[in-house]
Design a protein around this motif. Structure first.
Motif, PDB file in Angstrom:
ATOM      1  N   THR A 163       0.815  -1.223   0.000  1.00  0.00           N
ATOM      2  CA  THR A 163       0.000   0.000   0.000  1.00  0.00           C
ATOM      3  C   THR A 163       0.844   1.268   0.000  1.00  0.00           C
ATOM      4  N   ASP A 164       2.161   1.153  -0.074  1.00  0.00           N
ATOM      5  CA  ASP A 164       3.025   2.329   0.023  1.00  0.00           C
ATOM      6  C   ASP A 164       2.796   3.312  -1.116  1.00  0.00           C
ATOM      7  N   THR A 165       2.580   4.578  -0.763  1.00  0.00           N
ATOM      8  CA  THR A 165       2.699   5.648  -1.738  1.00  0.00           C
ATOM      9  C   THR A 165       4.150   6.135  -1.708  1.00  0.00           C
ATOM     10  N   ALA A 166       4.501   6.984  -2.661  1.00  0.00           N
ATOM     11  CA  ALA A 166       5.857   7.540  -2.659  1.00  0.00           C
ATOM     12  C   ALA A 166       6.114   8.305  -1.370  1.00  0.00           C
ATOM     13  N   ALA A 213       2.694  11.307 -15.112  1.00  0.00           N
ATOM     14  CA  ALA A 213       1.770  10.811 -14.095  1.00  0.00           C
ATOM     15  C   ALA A 213       0.396  10.454 -14.651  1.00  0.00           C
ATOM     16  N   ARG A 214       0.178  10.665 -15.940  1.00  0.00           N
ATOM     17  CA  ARG A 214      -1.120  10.331 -16.533  1.00  0.00           C
ATOM     18  C   ARG A 214      -1.344   8.819 -16.470  1.00  0.00           C
ATOM     19  N   ILE A 215      -2.563   8.422 -16.148  1.00  0.00           N
ATOM     20  CA  ILE A 215      -2.905   7.000 -16.012  1.00  0.00           C
ATOM     21  C   ILE A 215      -3.283   6.429 -17.378  1.00  0.00           C
ATOM     22  N   ASP A 216      -2.706   5.290 -17.698  1.00  0.00           N
ATOM     23  CA  ASP A 216      -3.060   4.561 -18.913  1.00  0.00           C
ATOM     24  C   ASP A 216      -3.957   3.400 -18.488  1.00  0.00           C
ATOM     25  N   ASP A 225      -2.254   0.406 -10.298  1.00  0.00           N
ATOM     26  CA  ASP A 225      -2.160   0.606  -8.845  1.00  0.00           C
ATOM     27  C   ASP A 225      -0.782   1.141  -8.472  1.00  0.00           C
ATOM     28  N   ARG A 226       0.275   0.515  -8.974  1.00  0.00           N
ATOM     29  CA  ARG A 226       1.636   0.959  -8.642  1.00  0.00           C
ATOM     30  C   ARG A 226       1.917   2.347  -9.210  1.00  0.00           C
ATOM     31  N   HIS A 227       1.432   2.600 -10.417  1.00  0.00           N
ATOM     32  CA  HIS A 227       1.644   3.905 -11.056  1.00  0.00           C
ATOM     33  C   HIS A 227       1.028   5.014 -10.206  1.00  0.00           C
ATOM     34  N   ILE A 228      -0.185   4.809  -9.744  1.00  0.00           N
ATOM     35  CA  ILE A 228      -0.855   5.837  -8.942  1.00  0.00           C
ATOM     36  C   ILE A 228      -0.128   6.048  -7.628  1.00  0.00           C
ATOM     37  N   ARG A 229       0.232   4.964  -6.949  1.00  0.00           N
ATOM     38  CA  ARG A 229       0.928   5.109  -5.667  1.00  0.00           C
ATOM     39  C   ARG A 229       2.297   5.760  -5.834  1.00  0.00           C
ATOM     40  N   ALA A 230       2.963   5.464  -6.958  1.00  0.00           N
ATOM     41  CA  ALA A 230       4.280   6.055  -7.200  1.00  0.00           C
ATOM     42  C   ALA A 230       4.205   7.562  -7.392  1.00  0.00           C
ATOM     43  N   HIS A 231       3.066   8.060  -7.858  1.00  0.00           N
ATOM     44  CA  HIS A 231       2.927   9.487  -8.137  1.00  0.00           C
ATOM     45  C   HIS A 231       2.067  10.203  -7.091  1.00  0.00           C
ATOM     46  N   THR A 232       1.897   9.570  -5.929  1.00  0.00           N
ATOM     47  CA  THR A 232       1.139  10.155  -4.835  1.00  0.00           C
ATOM     48  C   THR A 232       2.079  10.530  -3.696  1.00  0.00           C
ATOM     49  N   PRO A 235       3.681  14.241  -8.598  1.00  0.00           N
ATOM     50  CA  PRO A 235       2.802  15.352  -9.003  1.00  0.00           C
ATOM     51  C   PRO A 235       1.326  15.028  -8.962  1.00  0.00           C
ATOM     52  N   GLY A 236       0.995  13.778  -8.598  1.00  0.00           N
ATOM     53  CA  GLY A 236      -0.389  13.337  -8.553  1.00  0.00           C
ATOM     54  C   GLY A 236      -0.791  12.645  -9.833  1.00  0.00           C
ATOM     55  N   ALA A 237      -1.197  11.367  -9.710  1.00  0.00           N
ATOM     56  CA  ALA A 237      -1.674  10.636 -10.889  1.00  0.00           C
ATOM     57  C   ALA A 237      -2.969  11.285 -11.374  1.00  0.00           C
ATOM     58  N   TRP A 238      -3.156  11.329 -12.690  1.00  0.00           N
ATOM     59  CA  TRP A 238      -4.327  12.027 -13.221  1.00  0.00           C
ATOM     60  C   TRP A 238      -4.864  11.354 -14.464  1.00  0.00           C
TER      61      TRP A 238
END
Length: 333
Positions: A163-166, A213-216, A225-232, A235-238
């Motif tokens: 569950t780790d965010t950056a 940080a854009r979500i594909d 899931d990992r992409h969003i947590r990595a950018h939280t 700059p914030g996943a969007w």
């Protein structure tokens, strides 16, 4: 040992605090100049400068370290007067020129938040999470002219939690790394540390831009899931909904048993990548593999909010499919 510390952002504050609490003599701090921020664009000191001033430590804020410049030459003159034995560095953010590297007896010692040579570069914590690494760590190494290529002085390991965010991981590494930096200074002082060359395959973590940080949504759910947590948080996943850009907080997978219990299970299973479905108390989004549940979302001009509340607002406007209302399709892209 006589030390000059170089660092700028919040994660560097922890290391400086631990060095101040140690027996080492912090003669000065080098940090980036005050920066403008906020609506009023007023000047604010870096977090490292603010802490140094609280402790009465001299602060040096050159705009550049290049020789032949006013700031660079003034810094050289002051460092020559201080004669530091080591200059520990944590996210300083300015290029250290070759002639400065040999000035301290023990060199410039960088604290880097990875197990080098893995994830050299600007964003090692984010890269490790996005790649699905199970472990990372922190490394102290002697800076040379390469990109994080210098000889290793000490390392620690840290598990990456599912569950780790950056922000979560960087906070833990900042505290553990601060202790590691103090231990490294101790080892250099008493001669117990022997620098070792880096071994193994190098990987690189480039500086993150907002577009990165854009979500594909066509990617598998675990990758998203990992992409969003990595950018939280930054700059914030969007993602886009029409022309509107929305920030998206961490998501969770939808267990098979939970999915089958939903009255609209067939509709959720059929979601295509990016398609949004509002259930009674949840918002589901299709991915390249299985649907995910949104946790939080931030619409334009608003604060981050629970996705279920956002979804109810969509449903009340007739803008997203639910189990009880025939409405227009909403899709993320």
């Amino acid at each position: 040992m006589r030390i000059v510390f170089a660092g700028t952002p919040e994660p560097a504050v922890v290391a400086l605090e631990k060095l101040i609490a140690s027996h080492h003599d912090i003669a000065a701090v080098i940090t980036r100049p005050d920066a403008r921020r906020g609506r009023g664009r007023t000047l604010h000191p870096s977090p490292v400068k603010a802490l140094a001033q609280e402790h009465g430590i001299e602060v040096l804020t050159p705009t550049t370290l290049k020789p032949g410049t006013e700031d660079g030459d003034a810094l050289r003159a002051r460092l020559a007067e201080i004669a530091p034995e080591a200059i520990p560095v944590v996210a300083y953010g300015n290029l250290i020129t070759e002639d400065l590297l040999g000035l301290p007896t023990h060199g410039w010692v960088n604290l880097h938040f990875s197990l080098l040579p893995a994830w050299r570069g600007a964003a090692p914590v984010q890269a490790a999470i996005a790649a699905g690494d199970e472990r990372t760590g922190a490394t102290t190494f002697r800076i040379d002219q390469g990109l994080d290529t210098g000889d290793i002085l000490a390392t620690i390991e840290e598990a990456i939690l599912p569950t780790d965010t950056a922000d979560d991981l960087l906070t833990r590494l900042a505290y553990a790394g601060g202790d590691l930096l103090v231990q490294t200074m101790n080892g250099l002082e008493d001669g117990s540390i022997t620098p070792q060359p880096q071994e193994g395959e190098a990987t690189y973590a480039h500086k993150i831009a907002t577009d990165d940080a854009r979500i594909d949504w066509t990617r598998p759910a675990d990758v998203i899931d990992r992409h969003i947590r990595a950018h939280t948080p930054g700059p914030g996943a969007w993602t886009l909904m029409g022309e509107s850009r929305l920030k998206v907080g961490p998501v969770s997978s939808v267990a098979a048993a939970e999915l089958e219990a939903l009255p609209e299970a067939a509709a959720v299973r059929a979601l295509q990548p990016g398609e949004v479905h509002v259930a009674k108390n949840a918002v589901m989004v299709g991915t390249g593999s299985s649907p995910v549940r949104l946790g939080k979302i931030q619409p334009p001009g608003k604060k981050m909010m629970n996705a279920a509340d956002w979804g109810r607002g969509l449903a009340s406007q007739g803008s997203c499919g639910t189990d009880s209302t025939d409405t227009d399709e909403v899709k993320f892209s």
